[in-house]
Design a protein around this motif. Structure first.
Motif, PDB file in Angstrom:
ATOM      1  N   UNK A   1       0.838  -1.204   0.000  1.00 29.68           N
ATOM      2  CA  UNK A   1       0.000   0.000   0.000  1.00 29.68           C
ATOM      3  C   UNK A   1       0.871   1.252   0.000  1.00 29.68           C
ATOM      4  N   UNK A   2       0.340   2.277  -0.614  1.00 33.22           N
ATOM      5  CA  UNK A   2       1.062   3.552  -0.656  1.00 33.22           C
ATOM      6  C   UNK A   2       1.155   4.102   0.766  1.00 33.22           C
ATOM      7  N   UNK A   3       2.347   4.523   1.222  1.00 33.25           N
ATOM      8  CA  UNK A   3       2.492   4.951   2.627  1.00 33.25           C
ATOM      9  C   UNK A   3       1.558   6.098   3.026  1.00 33.25           C
ATOM     10  N   UNK A   4       1.293   7.007   2.104  1.00 35.90           N
ATOM     11  CA  UNK A   4       0.476   8.169   2.443  1.00 35.90           C
ATOM     12  C   UNK A   4      -1.015   7.926   2.263  1.00 35.90           C
TER      13      UNK A   4
ATOM     14  N   UNK B   1      -5.512   9.556   3.790  1.00 37.02           N
ATOM     15  CA  UNK B   1      -6.651   9.863   2.937  1.00 37.02           C
ATOM     16  C   UNK B   1      -7.943   9.536   3.696  1.00 37.02           C
ATOM     17  N   UNK B   2      -8.277  10.383   4.652  1.00 33.13           N
ATOM     18  CA  UNK B   2      -9.450  10.176   5.496  1.00 33.13           C
ATOM     19  C   UNK B   2     -10.605  11.024   4.982  1.00 33.13           C
TER      20      UNK B   2
END
Length: 348
Positions: free
Chosen positions: A19-22, A26-27
């Motif tokens: 998964x992309x760390x950031x 993304x909430x």
């Protein structure tokens, strides 16, 4: 993304499939939704239409309840111009009504409180606070420093008043204890063996102890020594008083002499403390008199000052001293109240 925009970025081959760390940042917020029936039966207001309420909730969903951005993007051409407090009050009011409707057992503490008029007043007061001039800020700092000084003096006077009350009560208990000791039957004293040492009520607060509670064998002459906690100034004063009375500083250390010698020195200390407290009260009274006389005539108030303390009435001396202390603190209290009211006006 909901707009269909596709973005690409470089990544290591070893991180392929992860998964992309950031992505964890993304909430998205869960914005409340309502049906046409719920709006018709429970959410209608005279100054809000359903289209405008839908527009507000759509902006809240788009900008994640950032009401500064919501107010900036609000469609003022189609709908009336709204303040941020009105937008918040409408949104939170709808959410609280729907929460009560869908869960009747919920408590008021679980709802989202928002008071629009209070928030408006708070921002107005904050704006006034930020728009103060340099002179107003300096004046307020001076008033605050003066108020702190007055409160400090007030605490010191209250402490002195408590100490004075303790001294007066100790003197009265000491006198009562001696009267009861004189009324004791001398035959009972002989039967007890030797000379009885009366236990005074105020002995715990005295410097020179009548009884020696230390363990082991000690000399009786150690009871007549000056304690190390007593200051040098008080020690010299006690020695001077004893010389004036014609009493030896180091008498023969019999049991009766030790008891009466320590009682005498305790009385001397008590007398010195009472004299210093009385001098402080008289000085405060004289300073208040001079300040009162310096006031203009229209600001003077009739004050009934206590009569002079007569040496023939020793029982009333404690009452007169307490009256002087109370009247000395009344002027300070009025000044404190005046400064507090001035500070409140400045903040408003």
């Amino acid at each position: 993304r909901k707009d269909g925009l596709l973005l690409n970025h470089w990544r290591r081959t070893t991180e392929e499939g992860k998964d992309y760390p950031f992505a964890q940042f993304n909430k998205t917020l869960d914005i409340t939704t309502y049906s046409q029936e719920e709006y018709t039966n429970h959410l209608q207001e005279s100054n809000w239409t359903k289209e405008e309420t839908d527009h507000l909730f759509e902006l809240c969903r788009m900008f994640d309840l950032r009401f500064v951005v919501i107010q900036d993007r609000y469609d003022t051409q189609k709908y009336p111009k709204r303040s941020m407090e009105e937008l918040k009050e409408r949104y939170y009011g709808v959410c609280n009504r729907l929460t009560r409707l869908r869960n009747s057992s919920i408590e008021d503490t679980q709802l989202i409180p928002f008071d629009g008029p209070h928030e408006t007043k708070r921002k107005i007061q904050l704006e006034r606070l930020l728009n103060r001039t340099k002179d107003q800020v300096e004046e307020e700092e001076i008033l605050i420093s003066e108020l702190k000084k007055i409160e400090l003096r007030k605490k010191e006077r209250e402490k002195k008043q408590q100490d004075l009350q303790k001294l007066i009560s100790a003197a009265e208990q000491n006198a009562d204890g001696r009267k009861s000791h004189k009324k004791m039957n001398p035959k009972k004293l002989k039967n007890q063996g030797g000379i009885a040492t009366p236990k005074l009520p105020s002995e715990s607060s005295m410097v020179f102890k009548t009884y020696d509670k230390s363990s082991g064998v000690t000399l009786r002459s150690s009871k007549t020594k000056f304690p190390l906690t007593l200051g040098q100034k008080k020690t010299k004063t006690i020695e001077q008083v004893l010389e004036e009375l014609g009493i030896d500083i180091r008498p023969i250390s019999t049991e009766q002499v030790c008891v009466q010698f320590n009682e005498l020195r305790n009385d001397i200390l008590l007398l010195l403390d009472l004299k210093s407290a009385c001098d402080a009260c008289e000085f405060e009274l004289q300073s208040l008199k001079h300040r009162y006389q310096a006031l203009p005539y229209h600001k003077q108030v009739k004050v009934h000052l206590p009569a002079e303390i007569s040496p023939s009435t020793p029982k009333k001396s404690s009452i007169h001293i307490m009256e002087v202390v109370n009247q000395a603190t009344q002027g300070r209290k009025r000044r404190t109240v005046t400064l507090e009211s001035t500070l409140k006006k400045r903040k408003l």
